[in-house]
Every structure is written in C-alpha cells, then in structure tokens.
Motif scaffolding. Structure first.
Motif, PDB file in Angstrom:
ATOM      1  N   HIS A 158       0.564  -1.129  -0.275  1.00  7.20           N
ATOM      2  CA  HIS A 158      -0.173  -0.064   0.070  1.00  7.20           C
ATOM      3  C   HIS A 158       0.748   1.242   0.171  1.00  7.20           C
ATOM      4  O   HIS A 158       1.627   1.493   0.922  1.00  7.20           O
ATOM      5  N   PRO A 159       0.238   2.051  -0.528  1.00  9.98           N
ATOM      6  CA  PRO A 159       1.179   3.658   0.062  1.00  9.98           C
ATOM      7  C   PRO A 159       1.414   4.270   0.669  1.00  9.98           C
ATOM      8  O   PRO A 159       0.664   3.924   1.619  1.00  9.98           O
ATOM      9  N   ALA A 160       2.526   4.518   0.856  1.00 12.06           N
ATOM     10  CA  ALA A 160       3.172   5.078   2.314  1.00 12.06           C
ATOM     11  C   ALA A 160       2.584   6.790   2.237  1.00 12.06           C
ATOM     12  O   ALA A 160       3.261   7.527   1.396  1.00 12.06           O
ATOM     13  N   ARG A 161       1.780   6.886   3.148  1.00 16.67           N
ATOM     14  CA  ARG A 161       1.303   8.315   2.545  1.00 16.67           C
ATOM     15  C   ARG A 161       0.448   8.361   4.438  1.00 16.67           C
ATOM     16  O   ARG A 161      -0.360   9.127   4.306  1.00 16.67           O
ATOM     17  N   PRO A 162       1.161   8.761   5.068  1.00 19.38           N
ATOM     18  CA  PRO A 162       0.555   9.354   6.154  1.00 19.38           C
ATOM     19  C   PRO A 162      -0.123  10.605   6.238  1.00 19.38           C
ATOM     20  O   PRO A 162       0.501  11.609   5.566  1.00 19.38           O
ATOM     21  N   LEU A 163      -0.942  10.600   7.597  1.00 14.14           N
ATOM     22  CA  LEU A 163      -1.965  11.469   7.934  1.00 14.14           C
ATOM     23  C   LEU A 163      -1.175  11.921   9.047  1.00 14.14           C
ATOM     24  O   LEU A 163      -2.305  12.929   9.264  1.00 14.14           O
TER      25      LEU A 163
END
Length: 326
Positions: free
Chosen positions: A128-133
């Motif tokens: 899964h893309p690593a795109r922290p919020l």
C-alpha cells in the motif's frame, strides 16, 4: 547474543527484554527512564536517543539492536520532540549501531505510515502507498528511510516492522489506560476530546453521561462503528523475536499485528455483558477509524502466528477488571 533494546522501559520493550533474558541472552536497555529490570545479565543506558554519546555507549559491544523506542503524540505542542526522538534519534542510534558493527537492526515502525484511516484498498498490505496523515506517521516513515539507507551503505542487516496498535490484555478494561481508557470508556473519552479541543465531540459525549462510568461504542458521523487492529503485547514480542533471528527477515518490511481487526460493534457489547457496565453509543464527526491490515507476509515468510485474539485478551481483561473491583 547481547542485544540492545531501545524503549526498554515501555510496554513492548520491557516485555521483550525480559523474554530475551529468559531465553539466556544478555540485554542492554536504552530509554529515558530506568526499566526496573533486575538481572545480572541486564545493563542499561538512561538517556535520549538523539544523544550521540549515549547512543554510542548503548551500542558498543552488542550483536543486535531492537529499536523499539519512540515518542508518540498527536498534539501540535509535541512536534519538535516528536521529530527529535523519532527522526534524529533513529538516525543517531542507527549510526552508532553501524559504527559498533552491529549485525542486525530491527526497527519498530507503525501502520500510521499508510494511512490506516483512509486506505486506498483493504486489507492494507505492505505494498500500500505510504502516505501518512499524522506527524507521528511521518516521523516513522522518515525513520524507515533512514533504516533502508543504512542497510544499503553498511553491512548491517535491517528489518522494518510496521506495528499494529499494541495493548496488554489487562489494559483493555482499565479506564486509566492511556489508550484503552478513552477508546472504550466514556469519562476518559470526554477528557481526551477536551484535550484535543473537539468541542462538538465533547458536547455529544457529555450528553450521554449518566453520572457513573460507562462503556462507549464510538461510531462515525454516518453511524458506522469503529474497526481497528489491537494486538496483544505477547504476540508483538513473538514477531519481534522472529525478525531478530530469522534469515528471511533480512531487508524485509512486515506488517506486525493481529490477523483480524477488532469490530467495536462486537467487542463493546461483549465488554458490557462481561462486566455489567452500562453501554452508550455516540456518532462523532468525521469518517472515523475503520481498517483491516494484512499480516500475511510475516506469517508466510517468517512463520508468525498470533496466539492472542481479542476474545482471549478480553477474558484476561475481565479477570483483571474483577480484581480491581475487590
């Protein structure tokens, strides 16, 4: 083997350190405060991870590092400390380990690197893309990059574990628990939301207050109950020790956590039935927490099998809760 465990005063680190000692290893702890571990095979360095001298003392003479320590916060006032501990601290501990010619370095990252609250697909795999919020998720992703870099430029073997949310079973029904208190109990949740400044959530929660402690089933603004992974500390330790010793772990990134997520719609009524505590429900603003993270890679590659599903954890939690009432 002599093993450095950072975060040795924390929930996971202290458990892992004691387990390693029980298996005959020598262990060094490294944390901001003493661990309280008393063993002739244990020594510790008390200090900050971003203190280069302390990191060097901690790394000298060890065969492997389990970098389990981190600072966790979602408050804006803690941003500087978050980056110092989790980014600068990770870099400094990595460099000290490489200089000490440590054989293997296991890094505790987090599922917050994905993001879990808004996944593009489920179950969430390591692809899964690593795109922290969250800023915390950003610091863990930066830590991962530092680990991968060190794995490229030094002989040190590296392993990255993306941790599930972790709890001791006895904490699940403890309203004073930092995590489970506001997750499952009304009064702690009110205090948490007041601290976050979420006025609308506080208003909704206070409207449910019956003047005594109650469990609270949290749902999103559309009435969907929360769902998330909660993993027992003992299962996390099992995965960490596999990452420490298994030949196939080297260079890998693995989700580490329970196989199935916890549905609040199921667990809260079970908690209420087993304790006799009243149960209220609330719909809070926002999309809420609802995710399923896959642990298939670590199960298939390293042979990891969790032994503490939420139902088994709850039985132990009820026993602990009953003892506290007497």
């Amino acid at each position: 083997m002599k093993i450095l465990v950072t975060g040795s005063a924390g929930r996971v680190g202290s458990f892992v350190a004691r387990q390693l000692l029980g298996e005959g290893h020598r262990v060094r702890g490294f944390d901001l405060k003493p661990s309280g571990i008393n063993s002739p095979e244990f020594d510790e360095v008390v200090g900050d991870f971003d203190d280069a001298a302390a990191a060097q003392r901690a790394s000298n003479g060890v065969d492997a590092v389990l970098h389990l320590g981190a600072f966790m916060s979602w408050l804006p006032a803690d941003r500087d400390r978050l980056y110092r501990a989790n980014v600068d601290g990770t870099r400094i501990v990595l460099e000290a380990a490489a200089a000490a010619k440590v054989g293997r370095f296991v890094f505790a990252s987090s599922g917050e690197v994905y993001p879990e609250n808004k996944p593009e697909f489920q179950p969430v795999t390591e692809d899964h893309p690593a795109r922290p919020l969250s800023p915390y998720g950003v610091t863990k992703l930066l830590g991962e990059e530092l680990v991968k870099f060190q794995g490229r430029v030094s002989p040190m073997e590296t392993v990255i574990l993306r941790f599930s949310h972790t709890q001791n079973a006895s904490e699940l029904l403890d309203p004073t628990s930092f995590f489970s208190g506001p997750r499952f109990f009304l009064h702690p949740k009110i205090r948490q939301q007041e601290g976050f400044g979420n006025a609308l959530a506080v208003e909704k929660l206070k409207a449910l207050d019956i003047g005594e402690e109650a469990l609270v089933l949290t749902r999103n603004e559309n009435g969907r109950p929360f769902r998330m992974h909660i993993t027992d500390t003992r299962d996390m330790a099992k995965g960490i020790l596999l990452a420490l010793t298994h030949a196939k772990a080297v260079g890998g990134i693995f989700n580490l956590g329970a196989t199935e997520p916890v549905d609040f719609a199921d667990i809260l009524p079970a908690m209420a039935k087993k304790t006799g505590l009243p149960l209220v429900a609330v719909d809070l603003p926002g999309a809420g927490v609802w995710y399923h993270t896959s642990n298939a890679r670590i199960r298939e590659t390293l042979g990891f099998e969790p032994e503490w599903p939420i139902t088994r954890m709850l039985d132990e939690a009820v026993s602990a809760w009953t003892r506290r009432q007497t």
